[in-house]
Design a protein around this motif. Structure first.
Motif, PDB file in Angstrom:
ATOM      1  N   LEU A   1      26.106  -6.640   8.271  1.00 12.91           N
ATOM      2  CA  LEU A   1      24.840  -7.377   8.262  1.00 12.91           C
ATOM      3  C   LEU A   1      23.722  -6.382   7.969  1.00 12.91           C
ATOM      4  O   LEU A   1      23.506  -5.441   8.714  1.00 12.91           O
ATOM      5  N   VAL A   2      23.056  -6.603   6.864  1.00 11.28           N
ATOM      6  CA  VAL A   2      21.979  -5.690   6.487  1.00 11.28           C
ATOM      7  C   VAL A   2      20.665  -6.432   6.451  1.00 11.28           C
ATOM      8  O   VAL A   2      20.600  -7.588   6.033  1.00 11.28           O
ATOM      9  N   LYS A   3      19.641  -5.757   6.906  1.00 12.65           N
ATOM     10  CA  LYS A   3      18.307  -6.359   6.925  1.00 12.65           C
ATOM     11  C   LYS A   3      17.451  -5.701   5.855  1.00 12.65           C
ATOM     12  O   LYS A   3      17.568  -4.498   5.589  1.00 12.65           O
ATOM     13  N   GLY A   4      16.594  -6.524   5.253  1.00 10.10           N
ATOM     14  CA  GLY A   4      15.745  -6.019   4.205  1.00 10.10           C
ATOM     15  C   GLY A   4      14.288  -6.302   4.457  1.00 10.10           C
ATOM     16  O   GLY A   4      13.871  -6.593   5.577  1.00 10.10           O
ATOM     17  N   ILE A   5      13.528  -6.248   3.385  1.00 12.77           N
ATOM     18  CA  ILE A   5      12.098  -6.488   3.507  1.00 12.77           C
ATOM     19  C   ILE A   5      11.808  -7.980   3.554  1.00 12.77           C
ATOM     20  O   ILE A   5      12.660  -8.803   3.188  1.00 12.77           O
ATOM     21  N   ASN A   6      10.606  -8.318   3.995  1.00  8.04           N
ATOM     22  CA  ASN A   6      10.122  -9.701   3.995  1.00  8.04           C
ATOM     23  C   ASN A   6      10.985 -10.654   4.827  1.00  8.04           C
ATOM     24  O   ASN A   6      10.995 -11.856   4.567  1.00  8.04           O
ATOM     25  N   GLY A   7      11.695 -10.135   5.825  1.00  6.13           N
ATOM     26  CA  GLY A   7      12.463 -10.982   6.716  1.00  6.13           C
ATOM     27  C   GLY A   7      13.807 -11.440   6.187  1.00  6.13           C
ATOM     28  O   GLY A   7      14.471 -12.276   6.802  1.00  6.13           O
ATOM     29  N   PHE A   8      14.242 -10.928   5.056  1.00  9.53           N
ATOM     30  CA  PHE A   8      15.536 -11.303   4.495  1.00  9.53           C
ATOM     31  C   PHE A   8      16.657 -10.464   5.098  1.00  9.53           C
ATOM     32  O   PHE A   8      16.455  -9.324   5.488  1.00  9.53           O
ATOM     33  N   GLU A   9      17.842 -11.046   5.140  1.00  7.63           N
ATOM     34  CA  GLU A   9      19.036 -10.337   5.552  1.00  7.63           C
ATOM     35  C   GLU A   9      20.218 -10.845   4.738  1.00  7.63           C
ATOM     36  O   GLU A   9      20.155 -11.929   4.154  1.00  7.63           O
ATOM     37  N   ALA A  10      21.265 -10.050   4.675  1.00  9.42           N
ATOM     38  CA  ALA A  10      22.457 -10.454   3.926  1.00  9.42           C
ATOM     39  C   ALA A  10      23.687  -9.958   4.674  1.00  9.42           C
ATOM     40  O   ALA A  10      23.642  -8.959   5.384  1.00  9.42           O
ATOM     41  N   GLU A  11      24.769 -10.694   4.475  1.00  9.69           N
ATOM     42  CA  GLU A  11      26.013 -10.331   5.142  1.00  9.69           C
ATOM     43  C   GLU A  11      27.109 -10.090   4.129  1.00  9.69           C
ATOM     44  O   GLU A  11      27.388 -10.950   3.284  1.00  9.69           O
ATOM     45  N   PHE A  12      27.734  -8.928   4.229  1.00 12.51           N
ATOM     46  CA  PHE A  12      28.837  -8.579   3.358  1.00 12.51           C
ATOM     47  C   PHE A  12      30.132  -9.104   3.952  1.00 12.51           C
ATOM     48  O   PHE A  12      30.437  -8.859   5.124  1.00 12.51           O
TER      49      PHE A  12
END
Lengths: 115, 113
Positions: free
Chosen positions: A56-67
């Protein structure tokens, strides 16, 4: 060779609602994964990246993604979208190598946030 | 203080002409790229240079010729422009084997009439 599929070409969503943009990749080797955003008439901007470690990675502007390695997916999520999130979103992949490799971009998903 | 700058931003020209697009980065990156974005927003890599050396050369017509005078600059020259060359061309740069992601310029919109 690597390839990227973004199943949804357009995603309309109401303001403050959650959103998920789907990305699946294909590769015979380990990969690095990225999400980029392109606002109208601008270049692409890196949102987040997965290199290794926590899925689970978090990014800018409140977005996140899961590998998810077993499903070869890297879906992008945001719990509550804003009008300013309206943009084109690109998932991208590159091979895990010890030399420079090209980044392959998916076809993009157009996110439209409805007031 | 633009990190990756492209000039010109817009370029309108007639078929058969020769034109150049310039790119400069002030990030100290060692690798630069040219990408082409078509009208459907699809991004395709064209070329990449690492420290002035060509490392990626995709299947691109030989009318397109990149040049990197130093690691901070990457130019794209296009000969005998065709209608199908109309697109947005993006320059990007990176370092550390690309693990930090790319920094993109704002693009050059080329229209061939």
């Amino acid at each position: 060779a690597q390839s990227v599929t973004q199943l949804d070409s357009q995603v309309p969503v109401f303001e403050e609602a959650p959103v998920e943009l789907r990305c699946n990749y294909s590769s015979s080797v380990s990969v690095y994964l990225f999400w980029y955003v392109q606002y109208p008439n601008q270049g692409l901007q890196l949102l987040l990246k997965y290199l290794s470690g926590s899925t689970l990675v978090k990014g800018i502007n409140g977005f996140e993604a899961e590998f998810n390695k077993s499903q070869t997916s890297f879906h992008l999520r945001k719990p509550s979208v804003h009008i300013s999130d309206t943009a084109e979103y690109f998932c991208a992949v590159s091979a895990r190598k010890t030399s420079y490799d090209k980044v392959i971009f998916g076809p993009g998903t157009s996110l439209s946030v409805i007031p | 203080d633009t990190a990756v700058s492209q000039t010109p931003k817009y370029l309108v020209t007639q078929m058969g002409n020769d034109k150049s697009i310039k790119c400069e980065q002030n990030l100290g990156h060692d690798t630069m790229y040219w990408y082409k974005q078509d009208s459907k927003k699809f991004l395709k890599i064209m070329f990449s240079y690492n420290n002035k050396e060509l490392i990626i050369n995709e299947t691109v017509p030989n009318r397109f010729s990149p040049k990197s005078p130093d690691k901070a600059h990457l130019n794209l020259h296009i000969n005998s422009l065709e209608l199908g060359d109309s697109a947005v061309y993006f320059c990007a740069s990176t370092t550390g084997l690309g693990l930090y992601g790319y920094t993109f310029g704002s693009g050059t919109r080329l229209t061939v009439v």
